[in-house]
Design a protein around this motif. Structure first.
Motif, PDB file in Angstrom:
ATOM      1  N   GLY A 188       0.821  -1.210   0.000  1.00 26.08           N
ATOM      2  CA  GLY A 188       0.000   0.000   0.000  1.00 26.08           C
ATOM      3  C   GLY A 188       0.844   1.244   0.000  1.00 26.08           C
ATOM      4  O   GLY A 188       2.036   1.219   0.334  1.00 26.08           O
ATOM      5  N   SER A 189       0.212   2.364  -0.372  1.00 26.85           N
ATOM      6  CA  SER A 189       0.908   3.643  -0.432  1.00 26.85           C
ATOM      7  C   SER A 189      -0.054   4.753  -0.037  1.00 26.85           C
ATOM      8  O   SER A 189      -1.254   4.681  -0.321  1.00 26.85           O
ATOM      9  N   GLU A 190       0.462   5.782   0.609  1.00 26.01           N
ATOM     10  CA  GLU A 190      -0.384   6.893   1.045  1.00 26.01           C
ATOM     11  C   GLU A 190       0.422   8.188   1.117  1.00 26.01           C
ATOM     12  O   GLU A 190       1.576   8.187   1.557  1.00 26.01           O
ATOM     13  N   ALA A 191      -0.201   9.270   0.662  1.00 23.95           N
ATOM     14  CA  ALA A 191       0.406  10.606   0.769  1.00 23.95           C
ATOM     15  C   ALA A 191      -0.717  11.610   1.000  1.00 23.95           C
ATOM     16  O   ALA A 191      -1.086  12.377   0.115  1.00 23.95           O
ATOM     17  N   ALA A 192      -1.272  11.574   2.194  1.00 20.03           N
ATOM     18  CA  ALA A 192      -2.471  12.352   2.503  1.00 20.03           C
ATOM     19  C   ALA A 192      -2.210  13.487   3.489  1.00 20.03           C
ATOM     20  O   ALA A 192      -3.145  14.000   4.102  1.00 20.03           O
ATOM     21  N   LEU A 193      -0.940  13.882   3.645  1.00 24.58           N
ATOM     22  CA  LEU A 193      -0.636  14.985   4.565  1.00 24.58           C
ATOM     23  C   LEU A 193      -0.932  16.314   3.880  1.00 24.58           C
ATOM     24  O   LEU A 193      -0.048  17.032   3.419  1.00 24.58           O
ATOM     25  N   THR A 194      -2.217  16.635   3.795  1.00 20.81           N
ATOM     26  CA  THR A 194      -2.696  17.862   3.158  1.00 20.81           C
ATOM     27  C   THR A 194      -3.444  18.699   4.186  1.00 20.81           C
ATOM     28  O   THR A 194      -3.851  18.208   5.245  1.00 20.81           O
ATOM     29  N   ALA A 231       0.688  10.096   9.114  1.00 19.22           N
ATOM     30  CA  ALA A 231       1.979   9.865   8.472  1.00 19.22           C
ATOM     31  C   ALA A 231       1.736   9.437   7.032  1.00 19.22           C
ATOM     32  O   ALA A 231       0.592   9.305   6.588  1.00 19.22           O
ATOM     33  N   GLU A 232       2.822   9.236   6.308  1.00 16.67           N
ATOM     34  CA  GLU A 232       2.727   8.875   4.895  1.00 16.67           C
ATOM     35  C   GLU A 232       3.842   7.906   4.529  1.00 16.67           C
ATOM     36  O   GLU A 232       4.773   7.682   5.316  1.00 16.67           O
ATOM     37  N   GLY A 233       3.762   7.333   3.338  1.00 19.58           N
ATOM     38  CA  GLY A 233       4.808   6.438   2.886  1.00 19.58           C
ATOM     39  C   GLY A 233       4.259   5.302   2.044  1.00 19.58           C
ATOM     40  O   GLY A 233       3.133   5.363   1.531  1.00 19.58           O
ATOM     41  N   ALA A 234       5.059   4.242   1.895  1.00 18.42           N
ATOM     42  CA  ALA A 234       4.662   3.063   1.138  1.00 18.42           C
ATOM     43  C   ALA A 234       5.408   1.849   1.669  1.00 18.42           C
ATOM     44  O   ALA A 234       6.540   1.963   2.144  1.00 18.42           O
ATOM     45  N   GLY A 235       4.757   0.698   1.596  1.00 17.63           N
ATOM     46  CA  GLY A 235       5.386  -0.572   1.944  1.00 17.63           C
ATOM     47  C   GLY A 235       4.985  -1.612   0.917  1.00 17.63           C
ATOM     48  O   GLY A 235       3.792  -1.845   0.703  1.00 17.63           O
ATOM     49  N   ILE A 236       5.969  -2.193   0.236  1.00 18.01           N
ATOM     50  CA  ILE A 236       5.710  -3.120  -0.874  1.00 18.01           C
ATOM     51  C   ILE A 236       6.515  -4.404  -0.686  1.00 18.01           C
ATOM     52  O   ILE A 236       7.700  -4.358  -0.337  1.00 18.01           O
ATOM     53  N   LEU A 237       5.868  -5.540  -0.948  1.00 16.31           N
ATOM     54  CA  LEU A 237       6.535  -6.842  -0.894  1.00 16.31           C
ATOM     55  C   LEU A 237       6.370  -7.570  -2.221  1.00 16.31           C
ATOM     56  O   LEU A 237       5.354  -7.400  -2.903  1.00 16.31           O
ATOM     57  N   GLY A 342      -3.119   3.876   4.611  1.00 15.92           N
ATOM     58  CA  GLY A 342      -3.129   2.723   3.723  1.00 15.92           C
ATOM     59  C   GLY A 342      -1.775   2.091   3.478  1.00 15.92           C
ATOM     60  O   GLY A 342      -1.684   0.988   2.943  1.00 15.92           O
ATOM     61  N   ALA A 343      -0.709   2.774   3.854  1.00 13.34           N
ATOM     62  CA  ALA A 343       0.643   2.226   3.705  1.00 13.34           C
ATOM     63  C   ALA A 343       1.092   1.431   4.920  1.00 13.34           C
ATOM     64  O   ALA A 343       2.114   0.742   4.874  1.00 13.34           O
ATOM     65  N   SER A 344       0.344   1.521   6.017  1.00 14.17           N
ATOM     66  CA  SER A 344       0.801   0.930   7.289  1.00 14.17           C
ATOM     67  C   SER A 344       1.022  -0.568   7.201  1.00 14.17           C
ATOM     68  O   SER A 344       2.052  -1.088   7.635  1.00 14.17           O
ATOM     69  N   GLY A 345       0.051  -1.296   6.674  1.00  9.85           N
ATOM     70  CA  GLY A 345       0.141  -2.747   6.673  1.00  9.85           C
ATOM     71  C   GLY A 345       1.349  -3.253   5.912  1.00  9.85           C
ATOM     72  O   GLY A 345       2.030  -4.191   6.346  1.00  9.85           O
ATOM     73  N   GLY A 346       1.635  -2.648   4.761  1.00 11.91           N
ATOM     74  CA  GLY A 346       2.794  -3.058   3.984  1.00 11.91           C
ATOM     75  C   GLY A 346       4.090  -2.803   4.717  1.00 11.91           C
ATOM     76  O   GLY A 346       4.976  -3.668   4.784  1.00 11.91           O
TER      77      GLY A 346
END
Length: 413
Positions: A188-194, A231-237, A342-346
């Protein structure tokens, strides 16, 4: 049934832009939460977040391409590139029709939407970008990863709020287990710091307002917590069938052995106090993995640092694990990263793989005075060495979406 293994990982986070930096800072108990620098927060109730800093999209993608990508897509592509690189996949040698992408985002390109909304108001409809829609829709991270790596197989962009990463990993696990795919890029990926997201969460009294102590603001299970930190970011496997991974001599990092999902069917944002929905997801994951509670060595908690959420998850763990709940260490990565939505789980799955590999449990920082209703072993403030073989990771989202994945240290049985 195919066994499903992990052969590559990538992270963009408030703690670093690669897996090793992210992991080493987690183990040291460092906080990635600070005052927000990219927004004018002078009128905001909350002025802190877990922002991804010094992320140079122009260097990664080129200035022209970077302008066409919302930040959540930039994060997803960067993390996916790390994961593909670590996996050692030879993209010229794989069957691209058996390669898929399961990557979601809870909010998608909200900054692009806000920018173009401003353009509409100030300059009129003729000046709105024709790329607004493809830049903002939440499936675009999955689509762009698919395009980049010519993944012609099943592509899915789950939108299960903050449960997305686990949903993506779990559904990919089922797909590969059933023999439908050889490889799936999942996370998942997220960039919602608006401005608007920050204001909305703050006005809902969901966020910590500990503006003067940002590093101490996210404090899961602590009696003095006052909300989560955005927070924001991405986690990919990279998930791969064991047979495919072995056939190409891949280095295997870990194994996915269980997944469970459920719905609270209860409330738009609140969780049941008894944690019944979360408990169902955990029980289903254990059943899928053919495990008993005694088999689990560590739990990576969702643990956002809200009163009702932390208490509900603690109750759920007790329901599922009984007396074993008091034996199993529980860790909360969000105490250091903040809530990457949405990036947390990854990202938390990446951390759990590293835990199982290295026998180290990251701490739950800022846990100074535990909430009496939260009485488990949360590994307070300092990392812990332990013999680890199997771990569970929990993720829960608005709307009552619950998911749990179970990972195992890889053993060539």
């Amino acid at each position: 049934m195919e066994r499903v293994v992990i052969t590559g990982m990538g992270v963009i986070s408030p703690l670093g832009h690669d897996v090793e930096t992210f992991w080493s800072r987690l183990v040291r108990g460092e906080s990635g939460i600070a005052h927000i620098e990219h927004l004018d927060t002078s009128r905001q109730k909350v002025q802190i977040a877990g922002a991804v800093k010094e992320f140079d999209a122009n260097a990664l993608f080129g200035a022209k391409e970077a302008r066409r990508l919302d930040r959540f897509c930039q994060f997803a592509l960067a993390a996916a590139d790390q994961a593909i690189s670590q996996s050692g996949l030879d993209l010229d040698q794989i069957d691209h029709e058996r390669m898929g992408v399961y990557v979601g985002s809870g909010i998608g390109g909200i900054q692009t939407l806000m920018n173009q909304s401003g353009t509409l108001s100030s300059r009129g409809p003729e000046r709105v970008s024709p790329t607004l829609v493809p830049m903002m829709i939440p499936n675009m991270a999955a689509a762009l990863i698919s395009i980049k790596y010519k993944a012609l197989g099943s592509t899915l962009a789950p939108v299960t709020a903050c449960s997305i990463g686990n949903t993506a990993i779990g559904e990919a696990f089922f797909n590969i287990q059933a023999g439908r795919s050889d490889i799936i890029i999942a996370g998942g990926s997220e960039a919602a710091l608006t401005d608007i997201s920050l204001a909305s969460f703050a006005n809902a009294t969901a966020l910590s307002s500990r503006n003067e102590e940002p590093g101490r603001a996210s404090r899961p299970f602590d009696a003095d917590r006052d909300g989560f930190v955005m927070a924001e970011g991405a986690g990919i496997l990279i998930l791969e069938s064991l047979s495919h991974a072995l056939s190409r001599g891949a280095v295997i990092l870990g194994e996915v052995i269980g997944y469970g999902a459920s719905s609270d069917a209860y409330h738009m944002v609140a969780t049941p106090e008894d944690g019944s929905g979360a408990a169902r997801a955990m029980k289903l994951a254990l059943t899928e993995a053919k495990l008993t509670p005694a088999d689990v060595d560590v739990i990576s908690a969702h643990a956002t640092s809200t009163v009702i959420g932390d208490r509900s998850e603690t109750a759920a763990i007790k329901q599922v694990f009984g007396e074993e709940a008091y034996r199993i260490p529980v860790t909360a990565n969000k105490s250091m990263t903040g809530h990457m939505l949405g990036a947390s789980g990854g990202a938390e799955a990446v951390a759990l793989v590293k835990s199982l590999q290295e026998g180290i449990i990251p701490p739950t920082i800022n846990l100074d005075h535990a909430d009496p209703a939260c009485d488990l072993d949360y590994v307070p403030n300092e990392a812990r060495s332990a013999k680890l073989r199997i771990g569970m990771s929990n993720s829960f989202g608005f709307g009552g979406h619950n998911s749990a994945v179970i990972l195992k240290r890889y053993e060539n049985e």
